[in-house]
Design a protein around this motif. Structure first.
Motif, mmCIF file in Angstrom:
data_model
loop_
_atom_site.group_PDB
_atom_site.id
_atom_site.type_symbol
_atom_site.label_atom_id
_atom_site.label_comp_id
_atom_site.label_asym_id
_atom_site.label_seq_id
_atom_site.Cartn_x
_atom_site.Cartn_y
_atom_site.Cartn_z
ATOM 1 N N GLN A 29 0.895 -1.302 -0.164
ATOM 2 C CA GLN A 29 -0.150 0.071 -0.187
ATOM 3 C C GLN A 29 0.835 1.363 -0.058
ATOM 4 N N LYS A 60 0.919 3.815 -3.399
ATOM 5 C CA LYS A 60 0.440 5.321 -3.180
ATOM 6 C C LYS A 60 1.251 6.146 -3.947
ATOM 7 N N LYS A 61 2.324 6.047 -4.320
ATOM 8 C CA LYS A 61 3.367 6.709 -5.067
ATOM 9 C C LYS A 61 3.163 6.179 -6.714
#
Length: 147
Positions: free
Chosen positions: A48, A52-53
């Motif tokens: 996760q 997110k990047k």
């Protein structure tokens, strides 16, 4: 102190994904383990956290798609009927490759000779590398001459 993933880390992880070897399965667990070494952490980051990047996510999806296409190419490739047929094809392709390499070497030598002689004759590198003139279509010439 919370662990953060810097922009430099993101670039390095994305690069790691882009350079992922075809012979190894690409999954988030493997990426997390690879990212652990880049980040220098005791434990691997979570999926996760990496997902997110945006750059990492895009690199992952792109590489996954590329690997899928490569696998499909291998499936679609015609198989030789026998080992002998495969060996004959390999031999033929190696001979063709050697011929093309020799031809390329001769062409490179000729290009070097032409450049050297042109330079001696006073032509500059810029003049030698100038683009070729475009050839106009005959209709355009006729239209221009009738005006």
């Amino acid at each position: 102190m919370p662990k953060t993933i810097t922009d430099l880390h993101v670039k390095k992880i994305a690069q790691m994904i882009r350079n992922w070897p075809v012979e190894h399965a690409l999954d988030w667990n493997a990426v997390c383990l690879g990212a652990q070494g880049i980040l220098g952490w005791d434990n691997p980051p979570t999926r996760q956290a990496l997902d997110k990047k945006i750059a990492i996510k895009i690199s992952y999806k792109s590489k996954k798609e590329h690997l899928k296409l490569e696998k499909q190419k291998l499936v679609d490739m015609p198989r030789p009927r026998s080992t002998l047929d495969a060996m004959k094809k390999i031999t033929r392709l190696q001979a063709e490759n050697d011929e093309l390499k020799a031809e390329l070497t001769k062409m490179a030598e000729m290009a070097n000779r032409l450049i050297y002689n042109a330079t001696i004759a006073g032509l500059t590198r810029e003049r030698l590398m100038a683009p070729l003139p475009t050839i106009r279509e005959p209709q355009a010439r006729r239209a221009r001459t009738h005006k």
